[in-house]
Design a protein around this motif. Sequence first.
Motif, mmCIF file in Angstrom:
data_model
loop_
_atom_site.group_PDB
_atom_site.id
_atom_site.type_symbol
_atom_site.label_atom_id
_atom_site.label_comp_id
_atom_site.label_asym_id
_atom_site.label_seq_id
_atom_site.Cartn_x
_atom_site.Cartn_y
_atom_site.Cartn_z
ATOM 1 N N PHE A 71 0.929 -1.240 -0.027
ATOM 2 C CA PHE A 71 0.066 -0.090 0.053
ATOM 3 C C PHE A 71 0.844 1.326 0.084
ATOM 4 O O PHE A 71 0.615 2.230 -0.982
ATOM 5 N N ALA A 72 1.804 1.016 0.734
ATOM 6 C CA ALA A 72 2.774 2.491 0.940
ATOM 7 C C ALA A 72 3.497 2.702 -0.290
ATOM 8 O O ALA A 72 3.654 4.063 -0.683
ATOM 9 N N GLU A 73 4.031 1.445 -0.948
ATOM 10 C CA GLU A 73 4.735 1.926 -2.195
ATOM 11 C C GLU A 73 3.973 2.781 -3.295
ATOM 12 O O GLU A 73 4.481 3.412 -4.047
ATOM 13 N N TYR A 74 2.707 2.034 -3.328
ATOM 14 C CA TYR A 74 1.739 2.681 -4.300
ATOM 15 C C TYR A 74 1.692 3.777 -4.150
ATOM 16 O O TYR A 74 1.033 4.620 -5.009
ATOM 17 N N VAL A 75 1.317 4.323 -2.873
ATOM 18 C CA VAL A 75 0.864 5.779 -2.249
ATOM 19 C C VAL A 75 2.122 6.593 -2.693
ATOM 20 O O VAL A 75 1.931 7.732 -3.191
ATOM 21 N N PRO A 115 3.769 7.741 -6.882
ATOM 22 C CA PRO A 115 3.180 9.096 -8.021
ATOM 23 C C PRO A 115 3.993 10.202 -7.468
ATOM 24 O O PRO A 115 4.236 11.249 -8.327
ATOM 25 N N PHE A 116 4.629 10.298 -6.283
ATOM 26 C CA PHE A 116 5.284 11.481 -5.946
ATOM 27 C C PHE A 116 6.911 11.536 -6.293
ATOM 28 O O PHE A 116 7.535 12.411 -6.122
ATOM 29 N N TYR A 117 7.205 10.312 -6.714
ATOM 30 C CA TYR A 117 8.478 10.193 -7.179
ATOM 31 C C TYR A 117 8.607 9.689 -8.545
ATOM 32 O O TYR A 117 9.258 8.451 -8.693
ATOM 33 N N PRO A 118 8.023 10.333 -9.530
ATOM 34 C CA PRO A 118 8.067 9.641 -11.168
ATOM 35 C C PRO A 118 9.466 9.475 -11.457
ATOM 36 O O PRO A 118 10.511 10.288 -11.501
ATOM 37 N N GLY A 119 9.754 8.239 -12.220
ATOM 38 C CA GLY A 119 10.976 8.030 -12.621
ATOM 39 C C GLY A 119 12.064 7.398 -11.791
ATOM 40 O O GLY A 119 13.150 7.269 -11.976
ATOM 41 N N CYS A 120 11.675 7.236 -10.539
ATOM 42 C CA CYS A 120 12.788 6.727 -9.350
ATOM 43 C C CYS A 120 12.536 5.357 -9.378
ATOM 44 O O CYS A 120 11.279 4.932 -9.066
ATOM 45 N N LEU A 124 12.420 3.873 -4.141
ATOM 46 C CA LEU A 124 11.745 4.767 -3.099
ATOM 47 C C LEU A 124 12.162 5.039 -1.766
ATOM 48 O O LEU A 124 13.157 4.056 -1.237
ATOM 49 N N PRO A 125 12.215 6.206 -1.335
ATOM 50 C CA PRO A 125 12.705 6.513 -0.071
ATOM 51 C C PRO A 125 11.912 5.455 1.112
ATOM 52 O O PRO A 125 10.998 5.608 1.367
ATOM 53 N N MET A 126 12.964 4.539 1.483
ATOM 54 C CA MET A 126 12.172 3.418 2.270
ATOM 55 C C MET A 126 11.633 4.025 3.544
ATOM 56 O O MET A 126 10.671 3.395 4.265
ATOM 57 N N VAL A 127 12.409 5.126 4.302
ATOM 58 C CA VAL A 127 11.704 5.377 5.584
ATOM 59 C C VAL A 127 10.287 6.325 5.376
ATOM 60 O O VAL A 127 9.482 6.135 6.251
ATOM 61 N N VAL A 163 8.228 5.155 2.972
ATOM 62 C CA VAL A 163 7.501 4.158 2.883
ATOM 63 C C VAL A 163 6.895 3.425 3.981
ATOM 64 O O VAL A 163 5.662 3.231 3.982
ATOM 65 N N LYS A 164 7.906 3.316 4.894
ATOM 66 C CA LYS A 164 7.487 2.560 6.296
ATOM 67 C C LYS A 164 6.923 3.418 6.947
ATOM 68 O O LYS A 164 5.822 2.699 7.785
ATOM 69 N N CYS A 165 6.861 4.642 7.013
ATOM 70 C CA CYS A 165 5.863 5.519 7.703
ATOM 71 C C CYS A 165 4.643 5.426 7.351
ATOM 72 O O CYS A 165 3.616 5.525 8.052
ATOM 73 N N VAL A 166 4.372 5.562 5.953
ATOM 74 C CA VAL A 166 3.025 5.297 5.228
ATOM 75 C C VAL A 166 2.277 4.035 6.054
ATOM 76 O O VAL A 166 1.171 3.931 6.067
ATOM 77 N N ALA A 167 3.139 3.093 5.627
ATOM 78 C CA ALA A 167 2.570 1.741 6.047
ATOM 79 C C ALA A 167 2.287 1.643 7.462
ATOM 80 O O ALA A 167 1.186 1.116 7.808
ATOM 81 N N ALA A 168 3.219 2.432 8.515
ATOM 82 C CA ALA A 168 2.510 2.290 9.950
ATOM 83 C C ALA A 168 1.186 3.197 9.980
ATOM 84 O O ALA A 168 0.604 2.770 10.833
ATOM 85 N N ALA A 169 1.091 4.314 9.211
ATOM 86 C CA ALA A 169 0.114 5.133 9.140
ATOM 87 C C ALA A 169 -1.133 4.096 8.819
ATOM 88 O O ALA A 169 -2.371 4.252 9.394
ATOM 89 N N CYS A 170 -1.254 3.460 7.982
ATOM 90 C CA CYS A 170 -2.018 2.633 7.396
ATOM 91 C C CYS A 170 -2.587 1.607 8.495
ATOM 92 O O CYS A 170 -4.053 1.456 8.639
ATOM 93 N N ILE A 171 -1.389 1.027 9.208
ATOM 94 C CA ILE A 171 -1.954 -0.048 10.204
ATOM 95 C C ILE A 171 -2.444 0.714 11.342
ATOM 96 O O ILE A 171 -3.626 0.126 11.719
ATOM 97 N N LEU A 172 -2.124 1.730 11.510
ATOM 98 C CA LEU A 172 -2.764 2.594 12.850
ATOM 99 C C LEU A 172 -4.127 2.765 12.587
ATOM 100 O O LEU A 172 -5.114 2.691 13.538
ATOM 101 N N ILE A 173 -4.231 3.426 11.329
ATOM 102 C CA ILE A 173 -5.743 4.072 10.980
ATOM 103 C C ILE A 173 -6.795 2.827 11.113
ATOM 104 O O ILE A 173 -7.825 2.953 11.579
#
Length: 486
Positions: free
Chosen positions: A131-135, A138-143, A146-149, A151-161
């Motif tokens: 989920f985090a990678e696909y979120v 789009p903010f890093y086109p051509g990369c 992805l910045p793993m920190v 990605v992991k913060c977004v994944a943590a937010a998904c779990i908490l919500i």
Amino acid sequence: MREEQERPPLPGDAQPAELRLRLRLRRELGLASSVSLISGCMIGGGIFMNPQHVLYHMGSPGGSLLIWAACGLLATLGALSYAELGTLITESGGDYVYILRTLGSLPAFLVIYVSTLLVRPAATAAMSLTFAEYVVAPFYPGCSVLPMVLVKCVAAACILILALVNCWSVRLATGLMNLCTIAKVLALLVIISGGLWVLVQGHKAETLQNAFVGTTQQLGSISIAFYQGLWSFSGWNNLNLVTEELQNADKNLVRAVVISIPLVTGLYILVNLSYMVIMSPSDIRDSSALAITWGNQILGDWAWLVPVSVALSTFGSVNGAFFSGSRVCYVAAREGHMPGILSMAHVKHLTPSPALTFTSAVALIMIIPGNFSSIVNFCSFILWMIHGTTISCLLYLKVKKKDLPRSYKVPIIIPVIVLLASIYLVLAPIIDQPQMEFLYVFLFMLSGLVVYFPIIYFGYQPSLLQEITVQLQLFLEVAPTMKNVD
């Protein structure tokens, strides 16, 4: 005195019968929600992340499609076998409770020990990372990386919500699950329609020419391809985890299986064909985000729809994993195999909030070293050990306990096929491609014996643990529950 009357009952309190009868999980799941739960758990990050892994291990597009079809067939046969177990043993808990009632306490404890501390949190972590990678993508086109920190913060937010949603209301969680399932199916239909449109325009699918050239013959590679494919079907048995919350369980359990799994299998095969129509085998194998690569080639300025759809899809899968997975922890605690606090429900919302909180905490830890592909391989290895054991329980009950009442019977050849497939999926990678990680899995499982004998078998309960349970019960506003079985 007023405060003493309003506080939640503590473990040592004498509880009125009417209070204990009221604290049960509600039966909120009808047929539509049951189909949505199975489909929603299966359609997640797997179909958007795993096709390239299946193709890589099989070596050919044709071999890859055969694996997807075989995975759908195996999931259907497994779910039909579990449906009979669900009519024989009507409690929630799935594999754990079936093994507990058939084989006894120790095997069941080892299953729940591995499931709650490793398999289910790791699966939740893998889906939240997808989920985090696909979120973030789009903010890093051509990369390519992805910045793993982030990605992991977004994944943590998904779990908490999603933990908060599931703690608040069963109805809210199932409503979100139904909404995400609709979004998932629409996303798959968009990909299928794109492939059909390109064929209508006269495009020749070069990938499907000589489709079986290069197909591997190695048993270990085939089993790893099965692991990757079956991961996309993970959740086929999730309805058995929540049978106490299922309306008309005797009928709806089988109906939901028959509707959902063949539907998902058909969608998966068509999606893979769409990928192969648009992209070459090398493009598929080299893509880190397959659906985004497909969208960039077909949708042009509308390519942003793909990461949004995939994010919704994986978000719904994490929600389904929370909804069903936390119930396993809850049932195990009710049976005395986990701390008692995890068997309690919130006095107002009637949700297993302590079990949900525990599952969230372990999943957050799993995010830290998370790697999607390795998580899939070793979680699948453990899961099929457990599935094989559960199917053995069904065969034992069919042979030795023929007279037990059941509303549905599966032909005995079906669980036999599933058992043989489970044995193959466990042994083939060990024999053909032995890895130290498989040994680590066995050692982790055996470490459960160190916990089982002093605490479960001999009943050692430290006074500090009891005090912590009381304080947590007051803080979380939870109380003991009763089984919700007919």
